[in-house]
Design a protein around this motif. Structure first.
Motif, PDB file in Angstrom:
ATOM      1  N   ALA A 326      81.146  21.533  58.591  1.00 34.90           N
ATOM      2  CA  ALA A 326      82.156  20.646  58.017  1.00 34.90           C
ATOM      3  C   ALA A 326      83.190  21.432  57.227  1.00 34.90           C
ATOM      4  N   PHE A 339      74.909  11.201  57.790  1.00 33.22           N
ATOM      5  CA  PHE A 339      74.566  12.021  58.947  1.00 33.22           C
ATOM      6  C   PHE A 339      73.121  11.706  59.337  1.00 33.22           C
ATOM      7  N   LEU A 355      75.513  20.481  55.652  1.00 32.99           N
ATOM      8  CA  LEU A 355      76.345  19.289  55.659  1.00 32.99           C
ATOM      9  C   LEU A 355      76.607  18.816  54.232  1.00 32.99           C
ATOM     10  N   GLU A 359      71.093  15.328  56.046  1.00 34.11           N
ATOM     11  CA  GLU A 359      70.981  14.591  57.298  1.00 34.11           C
ATOM     12  C   GLU A 359      69.599  13.961  57.423  1.00 34.11           C
TER      13      GLU A 359
END
Length: 547
Positions: A326, A339, A355, A359
């Motif tokens: 990202a 996510f 991330l 996630e």
């Protein structure tokens, strides 16, 4: 026998464009004036004179660009021979339609324009958008200038369907399709190809809302451009909102079932609250998998937030320019993103993903999604969504487990498909049983396969085993074909877990009821029970021996 591919329509309360796509405009064409043209002057005259119900058919050949019309309504523009589509070549634009209503463009080519290939707009009168626009089987290619020039420009369009178009080599700073202040649209089954430049594939912005980007193929240069971007940077004077909204670049944007090859960043969120990217396959991801940006800093526009990236397959190579998952810009809210269940694979080494938020159930270093060539099967609790985003070829047959339990869903008017919903189908749909356990889709097509009890759109008439809302001999044929099947086959009318004589009785009794209904003039012949009993005995013996 292969399964039958079907096009999909996403938004409920779809206007006339939906019925045009599904019925190919036959009812309109039957009443239409056929305006046959073979030259620039003839097309110009026909375009100026066309009235609702008319069909303008262009003979094969090359026509100049630069044609325009305001207020066109109820007209189809197409080629005489779809295998030899007419070509609009050159001009600052190929064709511009302003304040258009219920217009279809199909089987045409636009090439070599110095600005946008095709413009559909509201003529600057934001209160009267172009509505009910269908673009299908178009090719838009080779814009002649760099900069912010688009293949297809939609400015102030509400209600549109873009289906099976090819857009390639648009302006290096533009988009393949650029919806600005456009709403309630579907972009599906299409190919977007651009070799180089900081361009974008599809980029709804300027107050755009309710746009589904389904089952397309994006081919971007390695490390070049943004394939799918929800939001953007729009001058204040160009925003067009609906539903009394304000202060966002885009809203309710969904991208699913797409294949993205290359790109600097396949997925981007820019000044949007939301935006869902799910069940896409991202290949050869460039520097970043996604970007979370604010391109309206200091303006009264929402900060980017609440994006969703779930159930995608993401392939990248950390030795070939990939930097991180990202790229997060200033004045954004990345900690609001979700996510989940993405499958990540690094061709260049260990799969390590960082991330903005943790996630849920991510898979790292493995891919477990059935794929044959570009034909991909996405599995859901309600069934399967099979997508073939290949540009030019059918793939080998794909196996579908549990075929006796599955129905092929075909959209009708007002049909709505939401793969993430428990009931994915609303509106008008028709259903046919899947004939066997393999499907082969033609290029740029899709198939929805649903279990019989998952949607209120599926008829639930006793004895109607093929779910076409009529009890007839076809239901008996299906019962006979599935006799002895266990599990949840379509012809298990009483839910006992096996298709047997009791299910025949349900069909026979319901057929008798249907034959007595007023207006039923058909003679119903019921098969002899003796042959059925013989079949039942054979199946019973087989089941005992199997134990």
């Amino acid at each position: 026998m292969s399964g039958r591919a079907t096009s999909l329509h996403w938004w409920i309360n779809w206007p006339r464009a939906c019925s045009l796509v599904l019925a190919l405009g036959l009812s309109t064409a039957a009443l239409a004036d056929e305006l046959l043209v073979a030259s620039n002057s003839e097309f110009s005259t026909a375009l100026a004179a066309a009235e609702s119900g008319d069909v303008i058919r262009l003979a094969p050949g090359v026509y100049s660009g630069g044609f325009s019309r305001s207020g066109l309504s109820g007209v189809t523009i197409t080629s005489v021979n779809p295998e030899q589509p007419a070509v609009f070549q050159g001009g600052s634009f190929g064709l511009q339609l302003s304040d258009a209503t219920s217009v279809t463009l199909e089987h045409l080519i636009f090439e070599g324009q110095t600005g946008n290939g095709l413009n559909i707009d509201d003529g600057g009168s934001y209160e009267t958008p172009s509505t009910d626009i269908t673009l299908r089987h178009l090719t838009v290619r080779d814009m002649q200038q760099g900069g912010n020039f688009d293949g297809i420009k939609l400015s102030g369009v509400t209600g549109f369907m873009i289906d099976r178009v090819l857009v390639e080599n648009w302006g290096s700073g533009g988009s393949a399709i650029d919806p600005v202040g456009s709403h309630n649209g579907v972009i599906q089954n299409s190919i977007f190809r651009h070799a180089s430049g900081a361009s974008s594939g599809v980029r709804p912005k300027g107050g755009s809302k309710n746009i589904a980007i389904y089952a397309n193929r994006f081919e971007m240069g390695a490390g070049e451009g943004r394939a799918i971007q929800a939001g953007g940077s729009t001058g204040p004077e160009y925003f067009r909102f609906i539903d009394g909204d304000s202060d966002y670049e885009a809203a309710n944007i969904v991208a699913a079932g797409n294949i993205v090859v290359g790109a600097l960043a396949p997925v981007s969120w820019v000044n949007i609250d939301g935006g869902v990217f799910h069940h896409n396959w991202l290949q050869n991801t460039g520097k970043w998998t996604m970007r979370i940006l604010n391109e309206n800093a200091g303006n009264n526009i929402v900060d980017t937030q609440n994006g969703v990236l779930v159930d995608n397959v993401i392939e990248y190579d950390s030795t070939a320019g990939w930097s991180r998952a990202a790229n997060v810009g200033a004045e954004t809210l990345p900690d609001t993103f979700t996510f989940a269940r993405n499958q990540w694979q690094n061709a260049g080494g260990a799969t390590n993903i960082d991330l903005p938020t943790t996630e849920i159930d991510g898979v790292y270093g493995a891919i477990n999604v059935p794929r044959v060539g570009d034909q991909i099967r996405w599995d859901f609790p309600w069934g399967h969504w099979v997508v073939n985003a290949s540009p030019n070829q059918a793939n080998e047959a794909m196996e579908i487990a549990g075929s006796p339990n599955l129905l092929v869903a075909t959209p009708g008017e007002n049909a709505h498909f939401d793969p993430l919903a428990a009931d994915p189908l609303t509106g008008d749909w028709s259903f046919t049983p899947l004939e066997n356990n393999e499907v082969t889709l033609s290029p740029q097509s899709q198939m929805i396969l649903v279990l019989p009890g998952v949607s209120s759109a599926i008829p639930q008439l006793p004895g109607d085993y093929d779910r076409n809302a009529v009890v007839d001999a076809e239901d008996y044929r299906l019962w006979k074909q599935q006799f002895g099947h266990t599990g949840t086959p379509l012809a298990d009318g009483n839910g006992s877990g096996i298709v047997d004589l009791a299910d025949y009785t349900i069909w026979r009794d319901q057929l008798a009821v249907a034959s007595r209904l007023p207006g039923d003039s058909q003679m119903h012949s019921v098969p002899e029970p003796s042959s059925i009993a013989c079949t039942a005995m054979c199946v019973a013996v087989y089941l005992v021996m199997a134990r």
